[in-house]
Write an enzyme that holds these catalytic residues in place. Structure first.
Site, PDB file in Angstrom:
ATOM      1  N   GLU A 117       0.827  -1.220   0.000  1.00 12.97           N
ATOM      2  CA  GLU A 117       0.000   0.000   0.000  1.00 12.97           C
ATOM      3  C   GLU A 117       0.859   1.267   0.000  1.00 12.97           C
ATOM      4  O   GLU A 117       0.383   2.340   0.361  1.00 12.97           O
ATOM      5  CB  GLU A 117      -0.946   0.011   1.216  1.00 12.97           C
ATOM      6  CG  GLU A 117      -1.843  -1.208   1.354  1.00 12.97           C
ATOM      7  CD  GLU A 117      -2.859  -1.378   0.233  1.00 12.97           C
ATOM      8  OE1 GLU A 117      -2.881  -0.539  -0.703  1.00 12.97           O
ATOM      9  OE2 GLU A 117      -3.614  -2.362   0.275  1.00 12.97           O
ATOM     10  N   HIS A 140      -2.840   2.485   7.989  1.00 15.87           N
ATOM     11  CA  HIS A 140      -3.920   1.689   7.414  1.00 15.87           C
ATOM     12  C   HIS A 140      -4.122   0.473   8.301  1.00 15.87           C
ATOM     13  O   HIS A 140      -3.143  -0.168   8.706  1.00 15.87           O
ATOM     14  CB  HIS A 140      -3.581   1.256   5.987  1.00 15.87           C
ATOM     15  CG  HIS A 140      -4.468   0.163   5.474  1.00 15.87           C
ATOM     16  ND1 HIS A 140      -5.834   0.314   5.365  1.00 15.87           N
ATOM     17  CD2 HIS A 140      -4.192  -1.103   5.066  1.00 15.87           C
ATOM     18  CE1 HIS A 140      -6.355  -0.812   4.897  1.00 15.87           C
ATOM     19  NE2 HIS A 140      -5.380  -1.688   4.715  1.00 15.87           N
ATOM     20  N   HIS A 142      -7.342  -2.685   9.837  1.00 18.38           N
ATOM     21  CA  HIS A 142      -8.612  -3.375   9.608  1.00 18.38           C
ATOM     22  C   HIS A 142      -9.395  -3.446  10.929  1.00 18.38           C
ATOM     23  O   HIS A 142      -9.591  -4.546  11.464  1.00 18.38           O
ATOM     24  CB  HIS A 142      -8.368  -4.796   9.094  1.00 18.38           C
ATOM     25  CG  HIS A 142      -7.542  -4.895   7.842  1.00 18.38           C
ATOM     26  ND1 HIS A 142      -6.936  -6.072   7.437  1.00 18.38           N
ATOM     27  CD2 HIS A 142      -7.235  -3.979   6.884  1.00 18.38           C
ATOM     28  CE1 HIS A 142      -6.292  -5.881   6.289  1.00 18.38           C
ATOM     29  NE2 HIS A 142      -6.438  -4.608   5.941  1.00 18.38           N
ATOM     30  N   GLU A 170     -17.869  12.421  22.396  1.00 20.43           N
ATOM     31  CA  GLU A 170     -16.738  13.235  21.946  1.00 20.43           C
ATOM     32  C   GLU A 170     -16.335  13.043  20.484  1.00 20.43           C
ATOM     33  O   GLU A 170     -15.408  13.702  20.010  1.00 20.43           O
ATOM     34  CB  GLU A 170     -15.555  13.026  22.887  1.00 20.43           C
ATOM     35  CG  GLU A 170     -15.850  13.739  24.200  1.00 20.43           C
ATOM     36  CD  GLU A 170     -14.847  13.498  25.295  1.00 20.43           C
ATOM     37  OE1 GLU A 170     -13.894  12.742  25.087  1.00 20.43           O
ATOM     38  OE2 GLU A 170     -15.044  14.093  26.359  1.00 20.43           O
ATOM     39  N   HIS A 211     -13.054  -3.149   3.641  1.00 21.72           N
ATOM     40  CA  HIS A 211     -11.633  -3.497   3.755  1.00 21.72           C
ATOM     41  C   HIS A 211     -11.019  -2.980   5.069  1.00 21.72           C
ATOM     42  O   HIS A 211     -10.465  -3.747   5.840  1.00 21.72           O
ATOM     43  CB  HIS A 211     -10.859  -2.947   2.542  1.00 21.72           C
ATOM     44  CG  HIS A 211      -9.394  -3.244   2.564  1.00 21.72           C
ATOM     45  ND1 HIS A 211      -8.671  -3.575   1.450  1.00 21.72           N
ATOM     46  CD2 HIS A 211      -8.489  -3.248   3.582  1.00 21.72           C
ATOM     47  CE1 HIS A 211      -7.411  -3.792   1.781  1.00 21.72           C
ATOM     48  NE2 HIS A 211      -7.276  -3.591   3.069  1.00 21.72           N
TER      49      HIS A 211
HETATM   50  P1  13P Z   1       0.949  -5.328   3.201  1.00 22.86           P
HETATM   51  O1  13P Z   1       1.331  -6.616   3.909  1.00 22.86           O
HETATM   52  O2  13P Z   1       1.514  -5.272   1.831  1.00 22.86           O
HETATM   53  O3  13P Z   1       1.267  -4.131   4.044  1.00 22.86           O
HETATM   54  O4  13P Z   1      -0.629  -5.365   2.991  1.00 22.86           O
HETATM   55  C1  13P Z   1      -1.506  -5.451   4.071  1.00 22.86           C
HETATM   56  C2  13P Z   1      -2.833  -4.825   3.810  1.00 22.86           C
HETATM   57  O5  13P Z   1      -3.545  -4.524   4.747  1.00 22.86           O
HETATM   58  C3  13P Z   1      -3.261  -4.573   2.420  1.00 22.86           C
HETATM   59  O6  13P Z   1      -4.332  -3.711   2.347  1.00 22.86           O
HETATM   60 ZN    ZN Z   2      -5.565  -3.755   4.225  1.00 22.08          ZN
END
Ligand code: 13P
Ligand code: ZN
Length: 272
Positions: A117, A140, A142, A170, A211
């Site tokens: 990413e 980033h 999840h 808040e 995602h």
């Molecule tokens: P990477 O292992 O390449 O960082 O990818 C993980 C991920 O969350 C892809 O969206």
């Molecule tokens: Zn991801």
């Protein structure tokens, strides 16, 4: 004498943040990635900046970031392992003069490369730095409840933000600009990077439909805290969404909060 890079505050912070994210269940397997813009002078206390270990093509042009140095998580690397082996799971890279190559200064031992990413990270840094020169971090991840909410809630930005704001008092003070939302897109591509960066002009949090999320901020703590607040609100939503709602935070109360905290909020995301 150069100092030991493994003792550098920015390496330790990366280890702590990724370990935290793993332990709260946001980053299964290799899920998630982090990039952190470093100060050249600070890095030079630990590394010889003239020594490039490897050159890695990025696949996109980032003229605005030429010469900038980032510590970043590796492609396919597990957050649970970062604290035990930072030198294989993390890397320090500098964007070369051509704007399309990353010069590896440290890490990614054993032939690793930066996260898949990387385009979304670098393009988001460019977008956020234009809005806020103090921005240094892009995360980033999840987060479980935010992701769950994606499957049962309208992905309209106004509706999604409004529901989150309603779930914790808040929230409107922590992310007054709301949350940007992208539809499901193929990850790891320049296209999702461009779409994310475009949203980052207006938002510090961008949901990638079905995602995960992207968050940006001035340091790891602030960025983590921002995503954590969104995730907490999503958790309250998921815990309450299939029960009769008998109390709520009203739009007038959210407005009162935003004005009390003197934040510049998205008035059009309220129904007043
Ligand atoms: P990477 O292992 O390449 O960082 O990818 C993980 C991920 O969350 C892809 O969206
Ligand atoms: Zn991801």
């Amino acid at each position: 004498m150069r100092k030991n890079i493994l003792k550098a505050p920015f390496v330790k912070e990366m280890c702590m943040t990724t370990a935290n994210m793993y332990r709260i269940g946001w980053d299964e397997r290799n899920g998630g990635n982090v990039s952190y813009l470093l100060d050249e002078k600070e890095v030079s206390k630990y590394l010889n900046l003239n020594k490039v270990i490897r050159r890695i093509p990025t696949g996109f042009e980032a003229k605005e970031l030429i010469g900038k140095i980032f510590i970043v998580t590796g492609r396919g690397k597990y957050f649970k392992n970062v604290e035990y082996s930072p030198e294989t799971n993390l890397g320090i890279v500098r964007i070369a003069n051509d704007g399309t190559t990353a010069e590896l200064l440290w890490g990614f031992e054993g032939g690793g490369v930066f996260t898949s990413e990387f385009p979304a990270h670098m393009m988001s840094h460019i977008a956020r730095l234009k809005v806020d020169p103090e921005n240094r971090v892009v995360i980033h991840t999840h987060p479980t409840h935010t992701l769950a909410m994606n499957f049962i809630h309208d992905l309209d930005e106004k509706k999604f933000t409004h529901t989150l704001w309603e779930m914790c008092t808040e929230c409107i003070a922590v992310f007054p600009e709301g949350v940007g939302v992208l539809p499901w897109m193929l990850c790891g591509t320049n296209s999702i990077g461009e779409a994310t960066a475009n949203k980052m002009k207006d938002f510090r949090v961008v949901v990638w439909g079905m995602h995960g999320v992207y968050g940006a901020g001035k340091d790891l703590d602030e960025t983590f805290g921002l995503i954590e607040t969104v995730e907490k609100a999503a958790q309250i939503y998921v815990l309450t969404c299939n029960r009769p709602r008998i109390n709520t935070i009203k739009d007038e109360q959210m407005q009162e909060l935003a004005e009390y905290f003197k934040v510049n909020y998205r008035k059009d995301f309220l129904n007043l």
